[in-house]
Write an enzyme that holds these catalytic residues in place. Structure first.
Site, PDB file in Angstrom:
ATOM      1  N   ASP A   1       3.475 -20.129   1.471  1.00 26.46           N
ATOM      2  CA  ASP A   1       3.475 -21.346  -0.341  1.00 26.46           C
ATOM      3  C   ASP A   1       2.647 -21.052  -0.960  1.00 26.46           C
ATOM      4  O   ASP A   1       1.873 -20.022  -1.125  1.00 26.46           O
ATOM      5  CB  ASP A   1       3.152 -22.198   0.381  1.00 26.46           C
ATOM      6  CG  ASP A   1       1.627 -22.243   1.022  1.00 26.46           C
ATOM      7  OD1 ASP A   1       1.034 -21.877   1.201  1.00 26.46           O
ATOM      8  OD2 ASP A   1       1.712 -23.523   2.292  1.00 26.46           O
TER       9      ASP A   1
ATOM     10  N   GLU B   1      -1.933   9.457   4.510  1.00 21.46           N
ATOM     11  CA  GLU B   1      -2.685   7.644   4.083  1.00 21.46           C
ATOM     12  C   GLU B   1      -3.870   6.440   4.911  1.00 21.46           C
ATOM     13  O   GLU B   1      -4.105   5.699   4.411  1.00 21.46           O
ATOM     14  CB  GLU B   1      -1.754   7.179   3.200  1.00 21.46           C
ATOM     15  CG  GLU B   1      -1.203   7.687   2.109  1.00 21.46           C
ATOM     16  CD  GLU B   1      -0.321   7.462   1.461  1.00 21.46           C
ATOM     17  OE1 GLU B   1       0.166   6.557   1.185  1.00 21.46           O
ATOM     18  OE2 GLU B   1       0.621   7.927   0.645  1.00 21.46           O
TER      19      GLU B   1
ATOM     20  N   ASN C   1      -7.044   1.442   3.936  1.00 18.88           N
ATOM     21  CA  ASN C   1      -6.111   1.785   4.877  1.00 18.88           C
ATOM     22  C   ASN C   1      -6.690   1.565   6.268  1.00 18.88           C
ATOM     23  O   ASN C   1      -6.481   1.013   7.393  1.00 18.88           O
ATOM     24  CB  ASN C   1      -5.066   2.601   5.105  1.00 18.88           C
ATOM     25  CG  ASN C   1      -4.276   1.918   3.822  1.00 18.88           C
ATOM     26  OD1 ASN C   1      -4.003   1.086   3.339  1.00 18.88           O
ATOM     27  ND2 ASN C   1      -3.628   3.932   3.142  1.00 18.88           N
TER      28      ASN C   1
ATOM     29  N   VAL D   1       1.177   3.670  -3.942  1.00 24.61           N
ATOM     30  CA  VAL D   1       1.517   5.531  -3.664  1.00 24.61           C
ATOM     31  C   VAL D   1       2.373   6.155  -3.842  1.00 24.61           C
ATOM     32  O   VAL D   1       2.806   6.531  -2.575  1.00 24.61           O
ATOM     33  CB  VAL D   1       0.185   5.620  -2.819  1.00 24.61           C
ATOM     34  CG1 VAL D   1      -0.332   7.185  -2.385  1.00 24.61           C
ATOM     35  CG2 VAL D   1      -1.260   4.384  -2.999  1.00 24.61           C
TER      36      VAL D   1
ATOM     37  N   HIS E   1       0.953  -1.385   0.240  1.00 27.23           N
ATOM     38  CA  HIS E   1      -0.161  -0.067  -0.149  1.00 27.23           C
ATOM     39  C   HIS E   1       0.720   0.987  -0.195  1.00 27.23           C
ATOM     40  O   HIS E   1       0.517   2.538  -0.752  1.00 27.23           O
ATOM     41  CB  HIS E   1      -0.738  -0.070   1.819  1.00 27.23           C
ATOM     42  CG  HIS E   1      -2.349  -0.639   1.361  1.00 27.23           C
ATOM     43  ND1 HIS E   1      -3.065  -0.868   1.687  1.00 27.23           N
ATOM     44  CD2 HIS E   1      -1.603  -2.079   0.203  1.00 27.23           C
ATOM     45  CE1 HIS E   1      -3.861  -1.500   1.689  1.00 27.23           C
ATOM     46  NE2 HIS E   1      -3.375  -2.318   0.181  1.00 27.23           N
TER      47      HIS E   1
END
Length: 318
Positions: free
Chosen positions: A246, A88, A94, A70, A66
């Protein structure tokens, strides 16, 4: 003649330096002399954090993603709001979901004690992300370093640049492309969803209303995510091995057990089906491609040289 050759050499040297500058000047040994204990400190704190809560590896990885989407990988996401600045953290993707800030703070505190005003929060986040993945069984990679921290952040960028859980395949491809990442990068980086948990509100529509979903899987998730209420109730994104990094996420997709609509879009009769199938049967290929894509992700528009600053506190500018 010799003078002309020397001038050409100088011109070549200048162009080379400009080229290096354009590519951000990140290097694997950036702090080798100025903060030799850096990677040991990061690894130690991440080991403790994941021992306490395995989910933290996914939370730090999500923070890095994130952040980089930006304005580049500049630690903008770590800045707290102030009376005169909205960053943000309060953006839609968020708010009430981005977490792990305290772990980055803990690393920063130890790093500052070892080498004051030397290491950026952006580089700490990049290293913590790598270690979180590796500590949960995923690959490791050399993290190019030398980023500097932004003095600002972008609420609007966070609201518009990050793909959501309801995104279509074409939207995913275009949003990653806007960051210089290919469709293959997008598909392999989506494999980050092999760890972590998601809130009911972000997958409710999929388990109740979509057709390309495994019935028993949908029924399992409906047990803790009803048609109304329980919006913040968590479920593992990967139904098979939620705390292991994985290739099981891709096995989920092949079996129509993608938790988000955006996940299942990667295996739904589209351009990424073959790659998803490859990753579902070849864990080594996924691990190798993921490591390469993470380096590429970390190279998105870093601040270097005299741009930005080295924050002393990751939550606020100096």
């Amino acid at each position: 003649m010799a003078t002309l050759s020397y001038i050409k050499f100088l011109a070549f040297l200048v162009l080379s330096l400009l080229a290096c500058s354009a590519h951000g000047q990140l290097t694997n040994n950036f702090y080798q002399k100025t903060c030799p204990k850096l990677e040991t400190i990061v690894r130690s704190v991440m080991t403790q954090a994941i021992a306490k809560e395995a989910r933290m590896g996914a939370s730090i990885l999500r923070l890095f993603f994130h952040d980089c989407f930006v304005n580049g990988c500049d630690a903008g996401i770590l800045l707290d709001d102030t009376p005169t600045f909205t960053g943000e953290k309060s953006a839609g993707p968020n708010a009430n979901s981005a977490r792990g800030f305290d772990v980055i703070d803990a690393i920063k505190t130890q790093v500052e004690a070892s080498c004051n005003a030397t290491v950026s929060c952006a580089d700490i986040l990049a290293l913590a992300t790598r270690d979180g993945v590796n500590l949960l069984g995923g690959p490791t990679w050399n993290v190019p370093l030398g980023r500097r921290d932004a003095r600002t952040a972008s609420l609007s960028g966070a609201n518009s640049n990050l793909p959501g859980p309801g995104s279509s395949l074409s939207t995913l491809i275009s949003m990653f492309s806007a960051q210089g990442l290919t469709a293959r990068d997008m598909t392999v980086l989506s494999g980050a969803h092999t760890i972590g948990q998601a809130q009911c509100q972000f997958f409710r529509n999929r388990i109740f209303n979509e057709k390309n979903v495994n019935a028993s899987f949908a029924s399992l998730r409906q047990q803790t995510c009803p048609q109304s209420g329980s919006d913040s109730t968590l479920a593992p994104i990967d139904v098979r091995s939620p705390n292991s990094f994985d290739n099981a996420y891709y096995v989920d997709l092949v079996n129509k057990q993608g938790l988000f609509h955006s996940d299942q879009e990667l295996f739904n009769g589209g351009s990424q089906d073959n790659l998803v199938t490859q990753y579902s049967t070849n864990a080594a290929l996924f691990a190798s491609d993921f490591a390469k894509a993470m380096v590429k992700l970390g190279n998105i528009k870093p601040l270097t040289g005299k741009n930005g600053e080295i924050r002393l506190n990751c939550r606020k500018i100096n």
